[in-house]
Write an enzyme that holds these catalytic residues in place. Sequence first.
Site, mmCIF file in Angstrom:
data_model
loop_
_atom_site.group_PDB
_atom_site.id
_atom_site.type_symbol
_atom_site.label_atom_id
_atom_site.label_comp_id
_atom_site.label_asym_id
_atom_site.label_seq_id
_atom_site.Cartn_x
_atom_site.Cartn_y
_atom_site.Cartn_z
ATOM 1 N N HIS A 49 21.618 -4.069 -4.173
ATOM 2 C CA HIS A 49 21.016 -3.489 -5.379
ATOM 3 C C HIS A 49 21.431 -2.034 -5.537
ATOM 4 C CE1 HIS A 49 18.210 -3.087 -2.015
ATOM 5 N NE2 HIS A 49 17.866 -1.922 -2.533
ATOM 6 N N PHE A 50 21.495 -1.618 -6.797
ATOM 7 C CA PHE A 50 21.797 -0.237 -7.150
ATOM 8 C C PHE A 50 20.531 0.363 -7.758
ATOM 9 C CE2 PHE A 50 25.752 -2.481 -7.140
ATOM 10 C CZ PHE A 50 26.658 -1.591 -6.600
ATOM 11 N N HIS A 51 20.129 1.529 -7.254
ATOM 12 C CA HIS A 51 18.999 2.259 -7.814
ATOM 13 C C HIS A 51 19.527 3.166 -8.925
ATOM 14 C CE1 HIS A 51 16.233 1.546 -4.296
ATOM 15 N NE2 HIS A 51 17.385 1.415 -3.666
ATOM 16 N N ASP A 103 11.907 -1.040 -10.715
ATOM 17 C CA ASP A 103 11.449 -0.995 -9.323
ATOM 18 C C ASP A 103 9.920 -0.912 -9.336
ATOM 19 O OD1 ASP A 103 10.748 0.031 -6.672
ATOM 20 O OD2 ASP A 103 12.878 0.374 -6.407
ATOM 21 N N GLN A 131 18.055 0.551 3.946
ATOM 22 C CA GLN A 131 17.900 -0.639 3.095
ATOM 23 C C GLN A 131 16.696 -1.445 3.567
ATOM 24 O OE1 GLN A 131 21.343 -3.252 2.992
ATOM 25 N NE2 GLN A 131 20.518 -4.466 1.296
HETATM 26 P P1 5GP Z 1 16.147 -0.368 -0.584
HETATM 27 O O1 5GP Z 1 15.279 0.376 0.360
HETATM 28 O O2 5GP Z 1 16.464 -1.712 0.002
HETATM 29 O O3 5GP Z 1 17.348 0.383 -1.054
HETATM 30 O O4 5GP Z 1 15.298 -0.566 -1.895
HETATM 31 C C1 5GP Z 1 14.484 -1.653 -2.152
HETATM 32 C C2 5GP Z 1 13.724 -1.295 -3.394
HETATM 33 O O5 5GP Z 1 13.093 -2.466 -3.873
HETATM 34 C C3 5GP Z 1 12.626 -0.248 -3.185
HETATM 35 O O6 5GP Z 1 12.852 0.844 -4.059
HETATM 36 C C4 5GP Z 1 11.347 -0.991 -3.497
HETATM 37 O O7 5GP Z 1 10.422 -0.176 -4.159
HETATM 38 C C5 5GP Z 1 11.823 -2.137 -4.363
HETATM 39 N N1 5GP Z 1 11.039 -3.353 -4.267
HETATM 40 C C6 5GP Z 1 10.528 -3.917 -3.136
HETATM 41 N N2 5GP Z 1 9.885 -5.063 -3.443
HETATM 42 C C7 5GP Z 1 10.003 -5.228 -4.781
HETATM 43 C C8 5GP Z 1 9.546 -6.242 -5.681
HETATM 44 O O8 5GP Z 1 8.881 -7.206 -5.317
HETATM 45 N N3 5GP Z 1 9.865 -6.090 -7.001
HETATM 46 C C9 5GP Z 1 10.592 -5.018 -7.448
HETATM 47 N N4 5GP Z 1 10.838 -4.959 -8.748
HETATM 48 N N5 5GP Z 1 11.026 -4.040 -6.630
HETATM 49 C C10 5GP Z 1 10.743 -4.149 -5.305
#
Ligand code: 5GP
Length: 138
Positions: free
Chosen positions: A102-104, A33, A96
Site C-alpha cells: 500500500h501507498f500512503h 486510512d 509495515q
Molecule cells: P503500514 O504500517 O503497514 O504502512 O500501514 C498500514 C495502514 O493501514 C495504517 O496507516 C493503518 O492505520 C491502516 N489500517 C489498518 N487497518 C485498517 C483497516 O481495517 N482499514 C483501513 N482503511 N485502514 C487500516
Amino acid sequence: MGYDTENIFAKIIRGEAPAFKVYEDDYSLAFMDVMPQVDGHTLVIPKDNAENLLDVDAEILGATAQTVQKVARAVKEAFAAPGIMIAQLNGSAAGQTVFHLHFHIMPRFAGLEFKMHAREMEDFAKLESYAAKIREHL
Ligand code: 5GP
C-alpha cells in the site's frame, strides 16, 4: 512466510470488509486510512497478492502508480494542501503493519505534525465526508 490472503486489505478488495472508497479500477483501489495520521490520509493498493513493493507484478505496479498520482492530485485539491507526502513501507522492520502493498497519501502543511502511526480510529462520518470530497476532485 508468503502472502496471507486473509489480511484486511485483501478482504477490502474482495468486499468482505468495509472501506471508505475513493477510487477503483481493474488494477487498484484507493480508500481512507481508518487510523489516519493527518486529515485526508488515503491508501492506494494494487489488486495483486503482493506483500510489498519488492514482490508486486510490475505491470500492476505501473497501473497502481498511476492511481497514486491521480488520487494524490485529488487529495491535494480537496484539502488545499501545499504538500503531499507519499509513504510506502516494506517489511515489519521498516514499520509495515498490513502485509498487502500500500501507498500512503498524506496532505502536508508546514508546521502541522503527524499523529502516531496506526493508533487512533477516526470518526466514520468524517472519513465518509473526506472520501466524498476527494471523489469530487477525481
Ligand atoms: P503500514 O504500517 O503497514 O504502512 O500501514 C498500514 C495502514 O493501514 C495504517 O496507516 C493503518 O492505520 C491502516 N489500517 C489498518 N487497518 C485498517 C483497516 O481495517 N482499514 C483501513 N482503511 N485502514 C487500516
